[in-house]
Design a protein around this motif. Sequence first.
Motif, PDB file in Angstrom:
ATOM      1  N   GLU A 135       6.905 -27.964 -14.141  1.00  0.00           N
ATOM      2  CA  GLU A 135       7.621 -26.835 -13.549  1.00  0.00           C
ATOM      3  C   GLU A 135       7.565 -26.912 -12.021  1.00  0.00           C
ATOM      4  OE1 GLU A 135       9.921 -23.404 -13.387  1.00  0.00           O
ATOM      5  OE2 GLU A 135       9.552 -24.828 -14.984  1.00  0.00           O
ATOM      6  N   GLU A 136       6.440 -27.341 -11.488  1.00  0.00           N
ATOM      7  CA  GLU A 136       6.328 -27.510 -10.032  1.00  0.00           C
ATOM      8  C   GLU A 136       7.312 -28.570  -9.537  1.00  0.00           C
ATOM      9  OE1 GLU A 136       3.038 -28.838  -6.669  1.00  0.00           O
ATOM     10  OE2 GLU A 136       2.393 -28.454  -8.719  1.00  0.00           O
ATOM     11  N   ALA A 137       7.419 -29.675 -10.265  1.00  0.00           N
ATOM     12  CA  ALA A 137       8.353 -30.741  -9.883  1.00  0.00           C
ATOM     13  C   ALA A 137       9.803 -30.255  -9.981  1.00  0.00           C
ATOM     14  CB  ALA A 137       8.137 -31.957 -10.780  1.00  0.00           C
ATOM     15  N   ARG A 138      10.108 -29.444 -10.997  1.00  0.00           N
ATOM     16  CA  ARG A 138      11.467 -28.915 -11.148  1.00  0.00           C
ATOM     17  C   ARG A 138      11.823 -27.994  -9.982  1.00  0.00           C
ATOM     18  NH1 ARG A 138      14.479 -24.755 -12.961  1.00  0.00           N
ATOM     19  NH2 ARG A 138      12.721 -23.355 -13.242  1.00  0.00           N
ATOM     20  N   LEU A 139      10.886 -27.115  -9.609  1.00  0.00           N
ATOM     21  CA  LEU A 139      11.127 -26.219  -8.480  1.00  0.00           C
ATOM     22  C   LEU A 139      11.256 -26.995  -7.176  1.00  0.00           C
ATOM     23  CD1 LEU A 139       8.701 -23.266  -9.278  1.00  0.00           C
ATOM     24  CD2 LEU A 139      11.192 -23.221  -9.322  1.00  0.00           C
ATOM     25  N   PHE A 140      10.439 -28.030  -7.018  1.00  0.00           N
ATOM     26  CA  PHE A 140      10.508 -28.865  -5.811  1.00  0.00           C
ATOM     27  C   PHE A 140      11.867 -29.547  -5.707  1.00  0.00           C
ATOM     28  CE2 PHE A 140       9.736 -32.566  -3.195  1.00  0.00           C
ATOM     29  CZ  PHE A 140       9.001 -32.034  -2.148  1.00  0.00           C
ATOM     30  N   LYS A 141      12.360 -30.064  -6.836  1.00  0.00           N
ATOM     31  CA  LYS A 141      13.655 -30.729  -6.846  1.00  0.00           C
ATOM     32  C   LYS A 141      14.786 -29.726  -6.597  1.00  0.00           C
ATOM     33  CE  LYS A 141      14.231 -33.669 -10.166  1.00  0.00           C
ATOM     34  NZ  LYS A 141      14.577 -34.295 -11.459  1.00  0.00           N
ATOM     35  N   LEU A 142      14.654 -28.538  -7.139  1.00  0.00           N
ATOM     36  CA  LEU A 142      15.689 -27.525  -7.014  1.00  0.00           C
ATOM     37  C   LEU A 142      15.736 -26.897  -5.624  1.00  0.00           C
ATOM     38  CD1 LEU A 142      17.792 -25.721  -8.568  1.00  0.00           C
ATOM     39  CD2 LEU A 142      15.890 -24.176  -9.020  1.00  0.00           C
TER      40      LEU A 142
ATOM     41  N   GLY B  26      13.347 -27.656  -2.813  1.00  0.00           N
ATOM     42  CA  GLY B  26      12.752 -28.368  -1.690  1.00  0.00           C
ATOM     43  C   GLY B  26      11.302 -27.964  -1.520  1.00  0.00           C
ATOM     44  N   PRO B  27      10.639 -28.406  -0.447  1.00  0.00           N
ATOM     45  CA  PRO B  27       9.205 -28.139  -0.283  1.00  0.00           C
ATOM     46  C   PRO B  27       8.874 -26.680   0.029  1.00  0.00           C
ATOM     47  CG  PRO B  27      10.054 -29.380   1.579  1.00  0.00           C
ATOM     48  CD  PRO B  27      11.166 -29.279   0.581  1.00  0.00           C
TER      49      PRO B  27
ATOM     50  N   ALA C  53       4.214 -25.963  -3.729  1.00  0.00           N
ATOM     51  CA  ALA C  53       2.927 -26.364  -4.304  1.00  0.00           C
ATOM     52  C   ALA C  53       1.950 -25.180  -4.333  1.00  0.00           C
ATOM     53  CB  ALA C  53       2.337 -27.521  -3.509  1.00  0.00           C
ATOM     54  N   GLU C  54       1.894 -24.404  -3.260  1.00  0.00           N
ATOM     55  CA  GLU C  54       1.009 -23.242  -3.207  1.00  0.00           C
ATOM     56  C   GLU C  54       1.437 -22.180  -4.212  1.00  0.00           C
ATOM     57  OE1 GLU C  54      -2.252 -21.182  -2.131  1.00  0.00           O
ATOM     58  OE2 GLU C  54      -1.726 -23.160  -1.366  1.00  0.00           O
TER      59      GLU C  54
ATOM     60  N   ALA D 285      10.436 -22.456   0.051  1.00  0.00           N
ATOM     61  CA  ALA D 285      11.484 -21.535  -0.395  1.00  0.00           C
ATOM     62  C   ALA D 285      10.984 -20.112  -0.226  1.00  0.00           C
ATOM     63  CB  ALA D 285      11.841 -21.802  -1.852  1.00  0.00           C
ATOM     64  N   SER D 286      11.922 -19.174  -0.245  1.00  0.00           N
ATOM     65  CA  SER D 286      11.521 -17.770  -0.126  1.00  0.00           C
ATOM     66  C   SER D 286      10.860 -17.318  -1.430  1.00  0.00           C
ATOM     67  CB  SER D 286      12.730 -16.891   0.186  1.00  0.00           C
ATOM     68  OG  SER D 286      13.575 -16.793  -0.928  1.00  0.00           O
ATOM     69  N   GLN D 287      10.063 -16.290  -1.327  1.00  0.00           N
ATOM     70  CA  GLN D 287       9.348 -15.771  -2.488  1.00  0.00           C
ATOM     71  C   GLN D 287      10.337 -15.330  -3.570  1.00  0.00           C
ATOM     72  OE1 GLN D 287       6.905 -12.391  -1.616  1.00  0.00           O
ATOM     73  NE2 GLN D 287       5.673 -12.669  -3.432  1.00  0.00           N
ATOM     74  N   GLN D 288      11.421 -14.712  -3.176  1.00  0.00           N
ATOM     75  CA  GLN D 288      12.426 -14.250  -4.133  1.00  0.00           C
ATOM     76  C   GLN D 288      13.049 -15.417  -4.886  1.00  0.00           C
ATOM     77  OE1 GLN D 288      13.050 -11.183  -4.940  1.00  0.00           O
ATOM     78  NE2 GLN D 288      14.726 -11.605  -6.317  1.00  0.00           N
ATOM     79  N   GLU D 289      13.391 -16.502  -4.188  1.00  0.00           N
ATOM     80  CA  GLU D 289      13.968 -17.669  -4.847  1.00  0.00           C
ATOM     81  C   GLU D 289      13.003 -18.276  -5.848  1.00  0.00           C
ATOM     82  OE1 GLU D 289      16.906 -19.565  -1.487  1.00  0.00           O
ATOM     83  OE2 GLU D 289      14.760 -19.940  -1.330  1.00  0.00           O
ATOM     84  N   LEU D 290      11.741 -18.375  -5.464  1.00  0.00           N
ATOM     85  CA  LEU D 290      10.741 -18.954  -6.361  1.00  0.00           C
ATOM     86  C   LEU D 290      10.531 -18.087  -7.596  1.00  0.00           C
ATOM     87  CD1 LEU D 290       8.262 -20.158  -3.651  1.00  0.00           C
ATOM     88  CD2 LEU D 290       9.440 -21.621  -5.286  1.00  0.00           C
ATOM     89  N   LEU D 291      10.425 -16.788  -7.403  1.00  0.00           N
ATOM     90  CA  LEU D 291      10.201 -15.900  -8.536  1.00  0.00           C
ATOM     91  C   LEU D 291      11.396 -15.893  -9.494  1.00  0.00           C
ATOM     92  CD1 LEU D 291       8.472 -12.907  -6.752  1.00  0.00           C
ATOM     93  CD2 LEU D 291       7.433 -14.466  -8.406  1.00  0.00           C
ATOM     94  N   MET D 292      12.597 -15.987  -8.970  1.00  0.00           N
ATOM     95  CA  MET D 292      13.786 -15.958  -9.828  1.00  0.00           C
ATOM     96  C   MET D 292      13.994 -17.271 -10.573  1.00  0.00           C
ATOM     97  SD  MET D 292      15.403 -13.049  -9.758  1.00  0.00           S
ATOM     98  CE  MET D 292      13.806 -12.319  -9.991  1.00  0.00           C
TER      99      MET D 292
END
Length: 62
Positions: free
Chosen positions: A34-41, A43-44, A22-23, A46-53
Amino acid sequence: MTTYLKTDEIDDKGLKKVWSVAEFAKRYRLDREEEARLFKLLGPFASQQELLMNASRAPRFR
Protein backbone atom coordinates in the motif's frame (compact mmCIF):
# COMPACT_ATOMS: atom_id res chain seq x y z
CA MET A 1 -1.24 48.03 -8.20
CA THR A 2 1.00 46.47 -5.57
CA THR A 3 -0.11 45.55 -2.07
CA TYR A 4 2.32 44.89 0.75
CA LEU A 5 1.45 42.48 3.53
CA LYS A 6 2.99 42.29 6.96
CA THR A 7 3.89 38.80 8.10
CA ASP A 8 2.05 39.18 11.40
CA GLU A 9 -1.19 39.94 9.49
CA ILE A 10 -1.08 36.65 7.57
CA ASP A 11 -2.93 33.74 9.16
CA ASP A 12 -2.32 30.11 8.27
CA LYS A 13 -5.94 28.93 8.03
CA GLY A 14 -5.59 27.99 4.37
CA LEU A 15 -2.38 26.00 4.68
CA LYS A 16 -2.48 22.24 4.12
CA LYS A 17 -0.58 19.70 6.17
CA VAL A 18 1.91 17.92 3.91
CA TRP A 19 3.09 14.42 4.85
CA SER A 20 5.83 12.16 3.67
CA VAL A 21 4.21 9.02 2.21
CA ALA A 22 6.62 6.81 4.18
CA GLU A 23 5.83 8.59 7.47
CA PHE A 24 2.09 8.40 6.78
CA ALA A 25 2.32 4.66 6.05
CA LYS A 26 4.24 4.08 9.26
CA ARG A 27 1.81 6.12 11.36
CA TYR A 28 -1.31 4.45 9.94
CA ARG A 29 0.28 0.97 9.89
CA LEU A 30 -0.01 0.42 6.16
CA ASP A 31 1.76 -2.53 4.57
CA ARG A 32 4.63 -2.13 2.07
CA GLU A 33 2.41 -2.77 -0.96
CA GLU A 34 0.00 0.00 0.00
CA GLU A 35 2.91 2.35 0.71
CA ALA A 36 4.38 1.62 -2.73
CA ARG A 37 0.97 2.20 -4.37
CA LEU A 38 0.57 5.57 -2.65
CA PHE A 39 4.15 6.52 -3.55
CA LYS A 40 3.50 5.68 -7.21
CA LEU A 41 0.17 7.51 -7.20
CA LEU A 42 1.10 10.67 -5.26
CA GLY A 43 4.89 10.88 -5.20
CA PRO A 44 7.09 11.20 -2.09
CA PHE A 45 4.96 13.94 -0.46
CA ALA A 46 1.23 14.64 -0.46
CA SER A 47 -1.36 16.53 1.53
CA GLN A 48 -3.02 14.79 4.44
CA GLN A 49 -6.39 14.91 2.67
CA GLU A 50 -5.01 13.22 -0.46
CA LEU A 51 -3.38 10.47 1.57
CA LEU A 52 -6.46 9.80 3.68
CA MET A 53 -8.74 9.66 0.63
CA ASN A 54 -6.47 7.29 -1.32
CA ALA A 55 -5.22 4.97 1.42
CA SER A 56 -6.94 1.64 2.00
CA ARG A 57 -6.29 -0.65 4.92
CA ALA A 58 -7.22 -4.27 5.30
CA PRO A 59 -9.87 -4.76 7.98
CA ARG A 60 -8.56 -6.06 11.31
CA PHE A 61 -11.02 -8.54 12.73
CA ARG A 62 -10.68 -9.78 16.27
